[in-house]
Design an enzyme around this catalytic site. Structure first.
Site, short mmCIF file in Angstrom:
data_model
loop_
_atom_site.label_atom_id
_atom_site.label_comp_id
_atom_site.label_asym_id
_atom_site.label_seq_id
_atom_site.Cartn_x
_atom_site.Cartn_y
_atom_site.Cartn_z
N ARG A 53 0.84 -1.20 0.00
CA ARG A 53 0.00 0.00 0.00
C ARG A 53 0.86 1.24 0.00
O ARG A 53 1.99 1.23 0.46
CB ARG A 53 -0.88 0.02 1.25
CG ARG A 53 -1.95 -1.03 1.23
CD ARG A 53 -2.80 -0.90 2.47
NE ARG A 53 -3.66 0.26 2.41
CZ ARG A 53 -3.76 1.17 3.38
NH1 ARG A 53 -3.06 1.06 4.48
NH2 ARG A 53 -4.58 2.19 3.26
N LYS A 117 1.75 -8.26 11.97
CA LYS A 117 1.26 -8.33 10.59
C LYS A 117 1.80 -9.57 9.87
O LYS A 117 3.01 -9.73 9.70
CB LYS A 117 1.65 -7.05 9.84
CG LYS A 117 1.17 -7.04 8.38
CD LYS A 117 1.16 -5.63 7.80
CE LYS A 117 0.85 -5.69 6.30
NZ LYS A 117 0.43 -4.41 5.74
N ARG A 253 -4.87 2.72 20.83
CA ARG A 253 -4.76 2.64 22.29
C ARG A 253 -5.90 1.78 22.83
O ARG A 253 -6.95 1.66 22.21
CB ARG A 253 -4.81 4.03 22.92
CG ARG A 253 -3.51 4.81 22.72
CD ARG A 253 -3.49 6.07 23.53
NE ARG A 253 -4.47 7.03 23.04
CZ ARG A 253 -5.37 7.62 23.80
NH1 ARG A 253 -5.44 7.36 25.09
NH2 ARG A 253 -6.23 8.47 23.29
C1 BTN Z 1 0.17 -4.23 2.05
O1 BTN Z 1 0.79 -3.17 1.87
O2 BTN Z 1 -0.10 -4.65 3.18
C2 BTN Z 1 -0.29 -5.03 0.86
C3 BTN Z 1 0.80 -5.90 0.33
C4 BTN Z 1 0.40 -6.64 -0.93
C5 BTN Z 1 1.54 -7.43 -1.51
C6 BTN Z 1 1.07 -8.29 -2.67
S1 BTN Z 1 2.17 -9.62 -3.05
C7 BTN Z 1 1.26 -9.98 -4.50
C8 BTN Z 1 0.92 -8.65 -5.12
N1 BTN Z 1 2.02 -8.17 -5.94
C9 BTN Z 1 2.56 -7.06 -5.45
O3 BTN Z 1 3.49 -6.42 -5.98
N2 BTN Z 1 1.93 -6.69 -4.32
C10 BTN Z 1 0.85 -7.59 -4.00
#
Ligand code: BTN
Length: 257
Positions: A53, A117, A253
């Site tokens: 993101r 995460k 929080r």
């Molecule tokens: C995040 O930021 O939490 C989302 C991450 C998403 C990663 C996935 S891996 C498959 C697809 N290809 C990418 O380049 N990104 C998404």
């Protein structure tokens, strides 16, 4: 569920598995624009320019699930949030069932295990006549990654299924299960209703906690009240109810439920 034995009629019927690619998102968009079928899925064993993101890099070595799917949902743009919500629920349910653990969800897109995460979902859309004409739905999940190969974005706050459970898991089985769960949820994703709200609520790690949420440069503060039918975060501010369609949770929080 191995991918060769999928019981879906939409997601994963057409499948491209590649050893290495910059990003499965780009492969999926190219396929989609070239007439790729709805539900077409791209999986890479390794990505060299994975993205998360907000333009962040997403390190994607071997050992994770890096997957993107093509959709043509014809949703109103204001309902596009349901795509990410549905995909995140599907992922959490698949991982929970395959690995036998309690997987949580943190708005808008984090898959959480043991307070850290485990992965995230990312949805890119294209508008056609005011609707979501096309979308690429992606998942990044740290399955068999050792701590030092975790994506940079989550190092320190991130984890992997291997790290949490102490054993390796079959990436292909998890992928198949995610696609089956997503297919089961799809009528609610495109049709709306309270189903997604309730399923999210069962796993919502933010519910009832005091949040700071960055929205377009300002911070809104309030108590998390789950999500609404369009996938927006519900914030209780004093006696009022606010909704945040897009933003970033910057502070949390209060104890988890
Ligand atoms: C995040 O930021 O939490 C989302 C991450 C998403 C990663 C996935 S891996 C498959 C697809 N290809 C990418 O380049 N990104 C998404």
């Amino acid at each position: 569920m191995l991918l060769g034995e999928l019981r879906t009629s939409r997601f994963g019927r057409a499948l491209r598995v590649v050893a290495e690619t910059p990003s499965t998102i780009d492969v999926a968009w190219e396929w989609l624009h070239g007439g790729g079928p709805e539900g077409g899925v791209v999986i890479a064993e390794r990505q060299t320019r994975g993205r998360g993101r907000r333009g962040r890099a997403w390190a994607s070595p071997r050992g994770g699930l890096w997957m993107s799917a093509i959709a043509r949902p014809q949703l109103e743009m204001g309902s596009a949030g349901r795509l990410g919500v549905g995909l995140a629920i599907a992922t959490a349910e698949a991982v929970g069932a395959e690995a036998g653990c309690e997987v949580g969800l943190k708005w808008p897109n984090d898959i959480v295990l043991g307070g850290r995460k485990l992965g995230g979902v990312l949805v890119e859309t294209e508008e056609e006549g005011g609707r979501v004409g096309a979308a690429v739905l992606s998942i990044g999940l740290n399955v068999n990654l050792e701590g030092d190969s975790l994506p940079e974005e989550v190092r320190g706050v991130g984890t992997s299924l291997l790290g949490e459970t102490g054993r390796r898991h079959c990436i292909e089985r998890i992928a198949g299960r995610v696609l089956e769960e997503l297919e089961g949820l799809w009528p609610e994703v495109v049709g709306g209703g309270r189903g997604l709200v309730e399923r999210w609520g069962e796993r919502d790690v933010l519910y009832g906690r005091e949040l700071g949420v960055d929205v377009g440069g300002e911070t809104r503060r309030g108590r998390a009240g789950g999500i609404d039918r369009e996938g927006a975060l519900v914030l209780m501010i004093g006696g009022a109810v606010d909704r945040v369609a897009a933003g970033e949770v910057s502070s949390v929080r209060g104890a988890e439920r």
